[in-house]
Design a protein around this motif. Sequence first.
Motif, PDB file in Angstrom:
ATOM      1  N   THR A 166       0.880  -1.219   0.020  1.00 18.59           N
ATOM      2  CA  THR A 166       0.017  -0.040   0.162  1.00 18.59           C
ATOM      3  C   THR A 166       0.918   1.308   0.008  1.00 18.59           C
ATOM      4  O   THR A 166       0.433   2.239  -0.723  1.00 18.59           O
ATOM      5  CB  THR A 166      -0.881  -0.096   0.998  1.00 18.59           C
ATOM      6  N   THR A 167       1.736   1.432   0.758  1.00 18.94           N
ATOM      7  CA  THR A 167       2.685   2.427   1.061  1.00 18.94           C
ATOM      8  C   THR A 167       3.527   2.780  -0.398  1.00 18.94           C
ATOM      9  O   THR A 167       3.838   3.718  -0.746  1.00 18.94           O
ATOM     10  CB  THR A 167       3.696   2.478   2.109  1.00 18.94           C
ATOM     11  N   LEU A 168       3.914   1.509  -0.897  1.00 20.46           N
ATOM     12  CA  LEU A 168       4.895   1.434  -2.284  1.00 20.46           C
ATOM     13  C   LEU A 168       3.803   2.168  -3.363  1.00 20.46           C
ATOM     14  O   LEU A 168       4.326   3.132  -4.077  1.00 20.46           O
ATOM     15  CB  LEU A 168       5.160   0.034  -2.521  1.00 20.46           C
ATOM     16  N   TYR A 217      -0.656   5.227   8.181  1.00 20.17           N
ATOM     17  CA  TYR A 217       0.648   5.649   8.444  1.00 20.17           C
ATOM     18  C   TYR A 217       1.028   6.612   7.509  1.00 20.17           C
ATOM     19  O   TYR A 217       1.571   7.807   8.200  1.00 20.17           O
ATOM     20  CB  TYR A 217       1.471   4.532   8.364  1.00 20.17           C
ATOM     21  N   LEU A 218       0.764   6.568   6.344  1.00 22.02           N
ATOM     22  CA  LEU A 218       1.007   7.713   5.636  1.00 22.02           C
ATOM     23  C   LEU A 218       0.425   9.342   5.699  1.00 22.02           C
ATOM     24  O   LEU A 218       1.052  10.253   5.947  1.00 22.02           O
ATOM     25  CB  LEU A 218       1.046   7.340   4.133  1.00 22.02           C
ATOM     26  N   TYR A 219      -0.786   9.220   6.138  1.00 20.15           N
ATOM     27  CA  TYR A 219      -1.485  10.453   6.289  1.00 20.15           C
ATOM     28  C   TYR A 219      -1.057  10.689   7.752  1.00 20.15           C
ATOM     29  O   TYR A 219      -1.063  11.989   7.923  1.00 20.15           O
ATOM     30  CB  TYR A 219      -2.919  10.009   6.460  1.00 20.15           C
ATOM     31  N   SER A 220      -0.976   9.942   8.644  1.00 22.57           N
ATOM     32  CA  SER A 220      -0.417  10.469  10.004  1.00 22.57           C
ATOM     33  C   SER A 220       1.088  11.043   9.837  1.00 22.57           C
ATOM     34  O   SER A 220       1.302  12.008  10.711  1.00 22.57           O
ATOM     35  CB  SER A 220      -0.274   9.153  11.002  1.00 22.57           C
ATOM     36  N   CYS A 221       2.017  10.612   9.037  1.00 18.87           N
ATOM     37  CA  CYS A 221       3.142  11.199   8.909  1.00 18.87           C
ATOM     38  C   CYS A 221       3.296  12.737   8.073  1.00 18.87           C
ATOM     39  O   CYS A 221       3.534  13.731   8.743  1.00 18.87           O
ATOM     40  CB  CYS A 221       4.058  10.677   7.636  1.00 18.87           C
ATOM     41  N   HIS A 222       1.938  12.702   7.284  1.00 17.40           N
ATOM     42  CA  HIS A 222       1.882  14.158   6.833  1.00 17.40           C
ATOM     43  C   HIS A 222       1.213  15.206   7.884  1.00 17.40           C
ATOM     44  O   HIS A 222       1.406  16.342   7.991  1.00 17.40           O
ATOM     45  CB  HIS A 222       0.469  13.908   5.855  1.00 17.40           C
ATOM     46  N   ILE A 223       0.292  14.611   8.717  1.00 19.66           N
ATOM     47  CA  ILE A 223      -0.047  15.517   9.797  1.00 19.66           C
ATOM     48  C   ILE A 223       0.926  15.797  10.789  1.00 19.66           C
ATOM     49  O   ILE A 223       1.250  17.235  11.156  1.00 19.66           O
ATOM     50  CB  ILE A 223      -1.275  14.656  10.649  1.00 19.66           C
ATOM     51  N   LEU A 224       1.839  14.965  11.178  1.00 22.77           N
ATOM     52  CA  LEU A 224       3.140  15.213  11.953  1.00 22.77           C
ATOM     53  C   LEU A 224       3.760  16.370  11.439  1.00 22.77           C
ATOM     54  O   LEU A 224       4.476  17.246  11.815  1.00 22.77           O
ATOM     55  CB  LEU A 224       3.989  14.336  12.216  1.00 22.77           C
ATOM     56  N   GLU A 225       4.228  16.218   9.900  1.00 27.47           N
ATOM     57  CA  GLU A 225       5.020  17.234   9.375  1.00 27.47           C
ATOM     58  C   GLU A 225       4.257  18.663   9.212  1.00 27.47           C
ATOM     59  O   GLU A 225       5.026  19.637   9.502  1.00 27.47           O
ATOM     60  CB  GLU A 225       5.184  16.746   7.822  1.00 27.47           C
ATOM     61  N   GLY A 234       9.382   7.636  12.488  1.00 29.79           N
ATOM     62  CA  GLY A 234       7.843   7.575  12.197  1.00 29.79           C
ATOM     63  C   GLY A 234       7.214   6.433  13.129  1.00 29.79           C
ATOM     64  O   GLY A 234       6.195   5.789  13.095  1.00 29.79           O
ATOM     65  N   ALA A 235       7.649   6.490  14.503  1.00 36.26           N
ATOM     66  CA  ALA A 235       7.331   5.830  15.601  1.00 36.26           C
ATOM     67  C   ALA A 235       5.915   6.039  15.857  1.00 36.26           C
ATOM     68  O   ALA A 235       5.014   5.174  16.344  1.00 36.26           O
ATOM     69  CB  ALA A 235       7.994   5.796  16.868  1.00 36.26           C
ATOM     70  N   VAL A 236       5.350   7.382  15.882  1.00 39.84           N
ATOM     71  CA  VAL A 236       3.984   7.615  16.399  1.00 39.84           C
ATOM     72  C   VAL A 236       2.880   7.395  15.270  1.00 39.84           C
ATOM     73  O   VAL A 236       1.997   6.599  15.553  1.00 39.84           O
ATOM     74  CB  VAL A 236       3.997   9.202  16.514  1.00 39.84           C
ATOM     75  N   PRO A 237       3.178   7.585  13.922  1.00 39.33           N
ATOM     76  CA  PRO A 237       2.563   6.804  12.830  1.00 39.33           C
ATOM     77  C   PRO A 237       2.291   5.255  12.907  1.00 39.33           C
ATOM     78  O   PRO A 237       1.174   4.728  12.688  1.00 39.33           O
ATOM     79  CB  PRO A 237       2.685   7.384  11.679  1.00 39.33           C
TER      80      PRO A 237
END
Length: 645
Positions: A166-168, A217-225, A234-237
């Motif tokens: 999915t992330t790929l 996971y990807l969306y959470s990374c965007h929110i943190l950024e 990326g421990a939180v996502p």
Amino acid sequence: LHGVNSANLFGFFVFQAMFCGTATTILSGAISERASFLGYLILAVFVSCLVYPIFGRMAWGGAIEAETVGWLNQQGFVDFAGSSVVHSVGGWVALAAIMVIGPRIGRFNKGLPPIQGHSIPMSTIGVIILWFGWIGFNAGSTLAMNNAVPKILLNTNTAAAFGGLTTLILTWILMKKPNVPHILNGVLAGLVSITASCHAVEVYQAALIGVIGGGLYLYSCHILEKFEIDDVVGAVPVHGVCGFWGTLAVAFFGNSDLLGTSLNFEQQLLIQIMGSILCFILAFGGTYFFLLLIKGIVALRVCKEHEVQGLNVTEHDASTEILDLLYSMEMQKNNGDFSEQVYVEPNTEVGQIASEYNRVLVKVNEEMNISLEARKLVELEHKKTTDSINYSSLIQHSILPDNAYFKNNFSDFFTIWKPRDVIGGDIYLFNEFEERNECLLMVIDCTGHGVPGAFVTMLVKAIERQVIGKINQDPNIEISPAWILGYFNKAIKTLLHQESEKSKCNAGFDGGIILYNKNKNLIKYSGAELPLFLIQNGAIEVIKGDRHSVGYRSSDFDFIFKEHEIIIDKDSYIYLTTDGYIDQNGGGKNFPFSKSRLKETLLNNHKKSFAKQKEILLQINMDYKGQEETTDDITFVGLKIETKL
């Protein structure tokens, strides 16, 4: 464990200790590269002694005895292998620590590239090891080798694979290229998401759980950024958000018979949400307030210098061959000393790099020695040239008239002589004729600047002495500024062989000559390109010189200059300047100062003392020039003649 002899209990304790250690180490990656080691140890003790045991007891209490003694599992909460108990606990603790400690230096500075990971191959190996180790986490949570284990293994691997896929796909679409670090974390997101329900879902459901986990996971990374929360790995996502999702997935996909909670969907979903929220409150809230409490006592973050240098060196004194080599190279750069070779670590790739670097150093030192000798020769020649120019400056200064001559003949005056370089092409000359009660002022702007201009001024001085000699030999001769300019014109063209257009030399000057007859109160003026500024009765007049320079190849050999006569029957203020002042560029738009500005300046200040006028003119020139280069040499003479009643 004192007094306990149960092998099952000992094994379960070790198993739980590993889970607790996992929750604690999740935090370490999130706050790496700026958290102090002491601060991390204190936080690890807090998590392992309070946060994990308390929530673990709520969710898993009585697991070894096959009983439900924890408050959450009594309500029907299910977290088979730790999506919340292990991963969300670690993720939410990491989020609290990140927010208290803050981002790394330069992490969110605009214009700077993102901070890259150390080694993608090492990261890949680490994820593969974790993937394999997850078999022990999930399958081992059965606490037995039974028929449920194969399906748990299949679900675990399926969710991991679909999380990575999915992330790929998403990174390929969103970032135009598949992003390897995100793909690796996508695998972990799938593993965390399936951990709570791996025993109670079908394989296709495990795949869907992994897909949703990778997307979250990807969306959470965007929110943190977006909120500038610096989670290094990326421990939180991965662990916090996907652990939360995995806990809820129990209600969405779990087989109620396998869950064994006797709850319907709504009831199961409610208790899963309650458990997840309780986990967040305990892990994030408890850690956040604990860190705020100890922040003033314990240094949770290292100093800026240590962070830049690297914590492996500053916190643990653990260097590497490559760091040692880079440090040696940095010291050479900072000290500007490349004479010493760097240490070569034998039988390593770094040693090979150091060896090749030393070969470069040998060549560099050879070239530097050659350059040093050449530089010494250049500096020696430069010193000789500079000394000659400085002595030439003394000579040029010595031929300028003494101020006493001006004091003897004028009520007030100022002189400004500013070569653009050490020596220049401007000069002013003054002569007194006591028997005639007359004085003669010449302001000359010769060809060029620096040394060429200075040579021409010496030629002008020599011709001036001829003119003065002729005047002194014949008391009856009438001194004429126009005749003097004509004499200069013919003399320069003759001496420099500039009558012919084939001449290689083309030197001359622009200038103005004033003759003041004190008996007649009369000024005679003749100019070659230079104007005379005259102020009388509060009005300024510009008396233009001829549009003809002196001595150049293009100059007419027999040109007759015009002579102007000015009757001094009122207080008069006379100014004569070369074009260096008027042509100076600046003023913001880099335009010349101009005659109109000079006229305004002179008119506004002519009533002041001439010493003050000189100060004002110099300051205006400097302010107008600003950061621009000096355009030309400047010679400026101001004279005041008071009417004798």
